[in-house]
Enzyme design. Structure first.
Site, PDB file in Angstrom:
ATOM      1  N   LYS A 178       4.875 -10.075   9.556  1.00 62.75           N
ATOM      2  CA  LYS A 178       4.302  -9.077  10.474  1.00 62.75           C
ATOM      3  C   LYS A 178       2.777  -9.111  10.413  1.00 62.75           C
ATOM      4  O   LYS A 178       2.105  -8.979  11.415  1.00 62.75           O
ATOM      5  CB  LYS A 178       4.804  -7.687  10.115  1.00 62.75           C
ATOM      6  CG  LYS A 178       4.024  -6.624  10.792  1.00 62.75           C
ATOM      7  CD  LYS A 178       4.779  -5.357  10.947  1.00 62.75           C
ATOM      8  CE  LYS A 178       3.950  -4.369  11.723  1.00 62.75           C
ATOM      9  NZ  LYS A 178       2.663  -4.087  11.085  1.00 62.75           N
ATOM     10  N   SER A 200       6.497  -0.222  10.037  1.00 60.09           N
ATOM     11  CA  SER A 200       5.136  -0.169   9.525  1.00 60.09           C
ATOM     12  C   SER A 200       4.905   1.215   8.947  1.00 60.09           C
ATOM     13  O   SER A 200       5.412   2.205   9.496  1.00 60.09           O
ATOM     14  CB  SER A 200       4.136  -0.423  10.665  1.00 60.09           C
ATOM     15  OG  SER A 200       2.841   0.017  10.279  1.00 60.09           O
ATOM     16  N   SER A 201       4.144   1.284   7.861  1.00 57.41           N
ATOM     17  CA  SER A 201       3.833   2.603   7.297  1.00 57.41           C
ATOM     18  C   SER A 201       3.103   3.447   8.333  1.00 57.41           C
ATOM     19  O   SER A 201       3.211   4.671   8.347  1.00 57.41           O
ATOM     20  CB  SER A 201       2.969   2.454   6.048  1.00 57.41           C
ATOM     21  OG  SER A 201       3.621   1.602   5.121  1.00 57.41           O
ATOM     22  N   MET A 225       0.846  -1.202   0.000  1.00 54.74           N
ATOM     23  CA  MET A 225       0.000   0.000   0.000  1.00 54.74           C
ATOM     24  C   MET A 225       0.878   1.248   0.000  1.00 54.74           C
ATOM     25  O   MET A 225       0.397   2.349   0.313  1.00 54.74           O
ATOM     26  CB  MET A 225      -0.944  -0.019   1.197  1.00 54.74           C
ATOM     27  CG  MET A 225      -1.906  -1.205   1.152  1.00 54.74           C
ATOM     28  SD  MET A 225      -3.443  -0.916   2.036  1.00 54.74           S
ATOM     29  CE  MET A 225      -2.836  -0.616   3.683  1.00 54.74           C
ATOM     30  N   GLN A 247      -2.997 -12.220   7.794  1.00 57.26           N
ATOM     31  CA  GLN A 247      -3.119 -11.990   6.345  1.00 57.26           C
ATOM     32  C   GLN A 247      -2.342 -13.063   5.570  1.00 57.26           C
ATOM     33  O   GLN A 247      -2.837 -13.646   4.607  1.00 57.26           O
ATOM     34  CB  GLN A 247      -2.576 -10.598   6.018  1.00 57.26           C
ATOM     35  CG  GLN A 247      -2.336 -10.344   4.560  1.00 57.26           C
ATOM     36  CD  GLN A 247      -1.927  -8.904   4.292  1.00 57.26           C
ATOM     37  OE1 GLN A 247      -2.785  -8.034   4.273  1.00 57.26           O
ATOM     38  NE2 GLN A 247      -0.651  -8.642   4.091  1.00 57.26           N
ATOM     39  N   LEU A 289       6.694   3.194   1.347  1.00 53.23           N
ATOM     40  CA  LEU A 289       7.607   2.049   1.431  1.00 53.23           C
ATOM     41  C   LEU A 289       8.709   2.262   2.461  1.00 53.23           C
ATOM     42  O   LEU A 289       9.227   3.360   2.628  1.00 53.23           O
ATOM     43  CB  LEU A 289       8.228   1.775   0.052  1.00 53.23           C
ATOM     44  CG  LEU A 289       7.232   1.476  -1.064  1.00 53.23           C
ATOM     45  CD1 LEU A 289       7.975   1.211  -2.379  1.00 53.23           C
ATOM     46  CD2 LEU A 289       6.344   0.284  -0.723  1.00 53.23           C
ATOM     47  N   HIS A 290       9.035   1.174   3.176  1.00 53.38           N
ATOM     48  CA  HIS A 290      10.099   1.207   4.179  1.00 53.38           C
ATOM     49  C   HIS A 290      10.964  -0.048   4.005  1.00 53.38           C
ATOM     50  O   HIS A 290      10.745  -0.832   3.053  1.00 53.38           O
ATOM     51  CB  HIS A 290       9.508   1.303   5.586  1.00 53.38           C
ATOM     52  CG  HIS A 290       8.438   0.285   5.875  1.00 53.38           C
ATOM     53  ND1 HIS A 290       8.678  -1.060   5.888  1.00 53.38           N
ATOM     54  CD2 HIS A 290       7.109   0.432   6.131  1.00 53.38           C
ATOM     55  CE1 HIS A 290       7.564  -1.701   6.170  1.00 53.38           C
ATOM     56  NE2 HIS A 290       6.592  -0.828   6.309  1.00 53.38           N
ATOM     57  N   GLN A 346     -10.428  -2.871   1.953  1.00 50.73           N
ATOM     58  CA  GLN A 346      -9.925  -3.494   3.189  1.00 50.73           C
ATOM     59  C   GLN A 346      -9.932  -2.525   4.375  1.00 50.73           C
ATOM     60  O   GLN A 346      -9.513  -2.881   5.459  1.00 50.73           O
ATOM     61  CB  GLN A 346      -8.538  -4.102   2.982  1.00 50.73           C
ATOM     62  CG  GLN A 346      -7.408  -3.110   2.814  1.00 50.73           C
ATOM     63  CD  GLN A 346      -6.116  -3.809   2.418  1.00 50.73           C
ATOM     64  OE1 GLN A 346      -5.980  -4.329   1.308  1.00 50.73           O
ATOM     65  NE2 GLN A 346      -5.157  -3.837   3.326  1.00 50.73           N
ATOM     66  N   HIS A 353       9.229  -3.438   3.329  1.00 45.16           N
ATOM     67  CA  HIS A 353       8.858  -3.664   1.925  1.00 45.16           C
ATOM     68  C   HIS A 353      10.095  -4.006   1.092  1.00 45.16           C
ATOM     69  O   HIS A 353      10.047  -4.881   0.221  1.00 45.16           O
ATOM     70  CB  HIS A 353       8.212  -2.404   1.336  1.00 45.16           C
ATOM     71  CG  HIS A 353       6.945  -1.973   2.005  1.00 45.16           C
ATOM     72  ND1 HIS A 353       6.843  -0.800   2.706  1.00 45.16           N
ATOM     73  CD2 HIS A 353       5.716  -2.558   2.072  1.00 45.16           C
ATOM     74  CE1 HIS A 353       5.603  -0.661   3.165  1.00 45.16           C
ATOM     75  NE2 HIS A 353       4.901  -1.719   2.793  1.00 45.16           N
TER      76      HIS A 353
HETATM   77  P1  AMP Z   1       1.511  -2.861   3.484  1.00 44.86           P
HETATM   78  O1  AMP Z   1       2.065  -1.863   2.527  1.00 44.86           O
HETATM   79  O2  AMP Z   1       1.543  -2.413   4.909  1.00 44.86           O
HETATM   80  O3  AMP Z   1       0.179  -3.416   3.041  1.00 44.86           O
HETATM   81  O4  AMP Z   1       2.503  -4.094   3.445  1.00 44.86           O
HETATM   82  C1  AMP Z   1       2.870  -4.722   2.241  1.00 44.86           C
HETATM   83  C2  AMP Z   1       3.622  -5.968   2.558  1.00 44.86           C
HETATM   84  O5  AMP Z   1       4.779  -5.646   3.318  1.00 44.86           O
HETATM   85  C3  AMP Z   1       2.817  -6.965   3.411  1.00 44.86           C
HETATM   86  O6  AMP Z   1       3.087  -8.276   2.942  1.00 44.86           O
HETATM   87  C4  AMP Z   1       3.371  -6.751   4.780  1.00 44.86           C
HETATM   88  O7  AMP Z   1       3.259  -7.888   5.613  1.00 44.86           O
HETATM   89  C5  AMP Z   1       4.830  -6.458   4.473  1.00 44.86           C
HETATM   90  N1  AMP Z   1       5.457  -5.751   5.590  1.00 44.86           N
HETATM   91  C6  AMP Z   1       4.968  -4.664   6.246  1.00 44.86           C
HETATM   92  N2  AMP Z   1       5.794  -4.332   7.270  1.00 44.86           N
HETATM   93  C7  AMP Z   1       6.807  -5.233   7.261  1.00 44.86           C
HETATM   94  C8  AMP Z   1       7.967  -5.430   8.069  1.00 44.86           C
HETATM   95  N3  AMP Z   1       8.251  -4.633   9.097  1.00 44.86           N
HETATM   96  N4  AMP Z   1       8.785  -6.465   7.771  1.00 44.86           N
HETATM   97  C9  AMP Z   1       8.500  -7.293   6.729  1.00 44.86           C
HETATM   98  N5  AMP Z   1       7.434  -7.157   5.927  1.00 44.86           N
HETATM   99  C10 AMP Z   1       6.585  -6.141   6.192  1.00 44.86           C
END
Ligand code: AMP
Length: 273
Positions: free
Chosen positions: A146, A182-183, A27, A150, A30-31, A58, A34
């Protein structure tokens, strides 16, 4: 890197890829978490497709859909530097139509824990991920541990629907002080960020307790609630890999999960034992 917004454009771009394709749905904002997914995909596939889509289905009414961090320019650069082949950034109107055939999350797994606090959230997740799989036709798709629930639901979707792809789980990436990336961490004030550290610390302490021989879930949960007294804990749960509650920790088959609010921000974290 090809930046693609339209559906037809993506289909065309996908057609040109000969060889294995890894897919990383996100979503945005990005960190390094990701990035880890992207790195893993690049190491295991000939091509990597990343999607950035803040999926409205969602989010529940009243959640942070409108305020969810959007960092398109920075995200684009990150993907470019990471060596992504196709960056897919669709519009919601192109992804969803009217009176659609819809997929639903499983009625147990989709409605406990995260699903009970956010009813319908996982329906939106399976709906969008299925569409994105249809468009990107990956050999492997990468998801973070994390978001444990899901990950398990999407693995089940692939199994139940006999989808010809592999789900690859990726370890949680953390800051040096333990905070899971986390974003949504962008919402935290410095003070809240400091407070949020008890979440990962309590999980770490739980894992040490288990290593020391304490397997009783109640005892572990009590310790964790106590450590997190300063924040608003929504739940601490100890479950097996199919998300059935465990009275006793089973080594190599246990996930300890936490959801908590720090200020207005809702955070989740977990540890796989
Ligand atoms: P999101 O953009 O938050 O929907 O996350 C996209 C993907 O990145 C999902 O598969 C998350 O589980 C993964 N993700 C988010 N945070 C982390 C993290 N700290 N370490 C590893 N994967 C992550």
């Amino acid at each position: 890197m090809q930046i693609v917004r339209g559906i037809e454009e993506l289909k065309e771009a996908r057609k040109t890829l000969e060889g294995s394709v890894g897919f990383v749905p996100t979503m945005g904002a990005l960190h390094h978490g990701h990035l880890e997914l992207i790195k893993r995909s690049k190491s295991e596939n000939d091509y990597t497709i990343v999607s950035i889509f803040v999926n409205p289905t969602q989010f529940l009414p009243g959640e942070d859909l409108d305020s969810y961090p959007r960092r398109e320019e920075a995200d684009r650069k990150i993907c470019e530097i990471a060596g992504v082949d196709i960056l897919f950034m669709p519009d919601s109107a192109d992804i969803y139509g009217e009176d659609e055939v819809t997929l639903k999350a499983p009625s147990y797994l989709g409605y406990i824990l995260e699903g009970s606090r956010r009813p319908g959230h996982f329906d939106g997740v399976v709906r969008v991920v299925m569409k994105l799989f249809g468009l990107t036709r990956p050999d492997r798709a990468y998801f973070g541990k994390k978001d444990a629930q899901q990950l398990v639901i999407l693995q089940k979707m692939v199994d139940d629907l006999f989808l010809p792809l592999q789900i690859v789980p990726v370890e949680t990436v953390r800051e040096d002080d333990g905070l899971a990336l986390s974003s949504r961490n962008l919402y935290l004030t410095p003070q809240e960020r400091q407070k949020a550290l008890v979440i990962s610390r309590s999980l770490k302490r739980a894992s040490r307790l288990v290593m020391a021989g304490e397997l009783r879930s109640e005892t572990i949960k009590e310790m964790m609630y106590k450590m997190m007294e300063e924040i608003e804990v929504e739940y601490v749960e100890i479950v097996d890999r199919a998300f059935r509650p465990l009275d006793r920790v089973e080594i190599k088959n246990t996930i300890i999960l936490v959801a908590a609010r720090v200020g207005k921000t809702r955070l989740i974290d977990n540890i796989w034992l």
